[in-house]
Design an enzyme around this catalytic site. Structure first.
Site, PDB file in Angstrom:
ATOM      1  N   ARG A  81       0.909  -1.240  -0.216  1.00 24.81           N
ATOM      2  CA  ARG A  81       0.118   0.442  -0.074  1.00 24.81           C
ATOM      3  C   ARG A  81       0.859   1.273   0.043  1.00 24.81           C
ATOM      4  NH1 ARG A  81      -4.685   0.082   4.540  1.00 24.81           N
ATOM      5  NH2 ARG A  81      -1.909   0.656   5.422  1.00 24.81           N
ATOM      6  N   LYS A 183      -2.618   6.247   1.876  1.00 21.86           N
ATOM      7  CA  LYS A 183      -3.376   7.019   2.977  1.00 21.86           C
ATOM      8  C   LYS A 183      -2.418   7.889   3.020  1.00 21.86           C
ATOM      9  CE  LYS A 183      -3.623   4.371   7.334  1.00 21.86           C
ATOM     10  NZ  LYS A 183      -4.583   4.421   7.279  1.00 21.86           N
ATOM     11  N   GLU A 219     -17.072   4.881   4.924  1.00 22.99           N
ATOM     12  CA  GLU A 219     -16.520   5.495   5.673  1.00 22.99           C
ATOM     13  C   GLU A 219     -16.358   5.455   7.359  1.00 22.99           C
ATOM     14  OE1 GLU A 219     -12.088   4.811   5.516  1.00 22.99           O
ATOM     15  OE2 GLU A 219     -11.871   4.099   3.396  1.00 22.99           O
TER      16      GLU A 219
HETATM   17  C1  COI Z   1      -4.575   3.018  11.640  1.00 23.66           C
HETATM   18  O1  COI Z   1      -5.783   2.057  12.015  1.00 23.66           O
HETATM   19  O2  COI Z   1      -3.206   2.326  11.769  1.00 23.66           O
HETATM   20  C2  COI Z   1      -4.229   4.132  10.965  1.00 23.66           C
HETATM   21  O3  COI Z   1      -4.126   3.998  10.042  1.00 23.66           O
HETATM   22  C3  COI Z   1      -5.673   5.391  11.324  1.00 23.66           C
HETATM   23  C4  COI Z   1      -4.658   5.681  11.993  1.00 23.66           C
HETATM   24  C5  COI Z   1      -5.453   7.199  11.380  1.00 23.66           C
HETATM   25  C6  COI Z   1      -5.106   6.101  13.961  1.00 23.66           C
END
Ligand code: COI
Length: 338
Positions: A81, A183, A219
């Site tokens: 990813r 992300k 989401e």
């Molecule tokens: C995760 O679940 O690790 C994420 O990347 C979300 C994060 C923004 C807390």
């Protein structure tokens, strides 16, 4: 190392021993970086990341297991990813081996910060951003990649409990052909205002609807959403703005192979959610978190009588069981690092 009370860990930043750092110029490939003492960094006020949000990250966890070893979970998927995210943001595409080695090195050097078995996990945050200055909008000339870690407990205060979600139709999380499926740091800044508002009203998180029709489930803030109805496990399909969560994929496989549920990845309406037997959300940070209620303009819709649904509970136990080596890792998901 200062003594840590493992029994009161929340989802907060705890300073550790070291962090990994590497740099790369546009047009070049990522080369070996190094561990440096944990601490603050210097950045130009004109850095690409500060001005135009050119940055992305990953999230994964290291677990101390029942066999008293430390393992990473499906780190190959995070590496994959990260390669997709960097490419989309015009950051030099990150090589998977380079990424995995950097994560392993950082966790190994901070091994004393991995909480004891059953007391929490070591959250691992690989992050990459445009460091070079730019005033015009363009991909900058130089990038920094870092990996830092923090021992963490539950993401939501109060541990595993049914969450109360708020639907906010005034905001979308991400556009279908935008960057919601990677992300990108900007996806999370867009969520801060509706999240803060929802929290001030007593909710745990925001449930977003799709940006095109305002009809289908998108989401939950930082997590993917699932519902269960009559032995069918449903979740919004990938392909638009939905993030391909590592926990999302793992839960789908566990549900199919271990619980015999039918898996349906599709567009899902609010009515389907309100009429479901149970619902939960997933993510590295939130693991498997049950949904107790959803509030929209018409009022509160309770699920599973506000309790944790039986399949939700079972899926959580199986996922965490594999991660902690309480049960066999039949899928080959664990990467032992010591
Ligand atoms: C995760 O679940 O690790 C994420 O990347 C979300 C994060 C923004 C807390």
């Amino acid at each position: 190392m200062e003594k840590i009370d493992w029994d009161i860990l929340g989802f907060n930043v705890v300073e550790t021993k070291s962090m990994f750092k590497a740099t790369c110029k546009q047009g070049e490939t990522w080369q070996a970086g190094a561990l440096v003492p944990y601490g603050t960094i210097e950045l130009s006020p004109a850095a690409g990341v500060l001005n135009y949000g050119q940055g992305c990250f990953e999230g994964t966890k290291a677990f101390r297991t029942a066999n008293n070893r430390v393992v990473l979970f499906r780190i190959d998927l995070n590496a994959k990813r990260m390669a997709v995210s960097t490419k989309r943001l015009c950051i030099p595409e990150m090589n998977k081996t380079f990424f995995i080695n950097a994560v392993k090195e950082t966790v190994l050097d901070n091994i004393d910060y991995v909480p004891p078995y059953n007391k929490g996990t070591l959250y691992v945050r690989p992050i990459v951003w445009g460091t070079a200055p730019a005033i015009g909008v363009k991909p900058v000339e130089e990038y920094t990649f870092m990996v830092f870690v923090s021992p963490v407990g539950p993401y939501f205060k109060g541990g595993v409990r049914p969450l109360h979600l708020k639907i906010n139709k005034d905001y979308h999380r991400a556009a279908p052909k935008g960057i919601g499926n990677i992300k990108a740091i900007g996806n999370y800044s867009a969520s801060l205002y509706p999240l803060t508002k929802a929290k001030s009203e007593g909710y745990d998180e925001v449930l977003y609807l799709d940006a095109k029709d305002d009809t289908f489930l998108e989401e939950v803030g930082t997590a993917n959403l699932f519902l269960i109805k009559d032995k069918k496990l449903m979740t919004p399909q990938l392909g638009g703005s939905i993030l391909a969560g590592v926990t999302r994929d793992s839960v789908l496989k566990i549900a199919k192979d271990k619980l015999g549920l039918d898996i349906i990845e599709t567009d899902i309406t609010l009515n389907e959610l309100y009429n479901s037997d149970e619902a939960f959300c997933t993510g590295t940070a939130v693991s498997v978190s049950p949904v107790g209620s959803i509030t929209d303009d018409d009022g509160v819709h309770s699920l599973s009588d506000g309790n944790i649904g039986p399949y939700t509970m079972k899926l959580k136990e199986l996922l965490v069981g594999i991660q902690r080596e309480d049960i066999d890792d039949d899928f080959g998901w664990l990467f032992p690092i010591e």
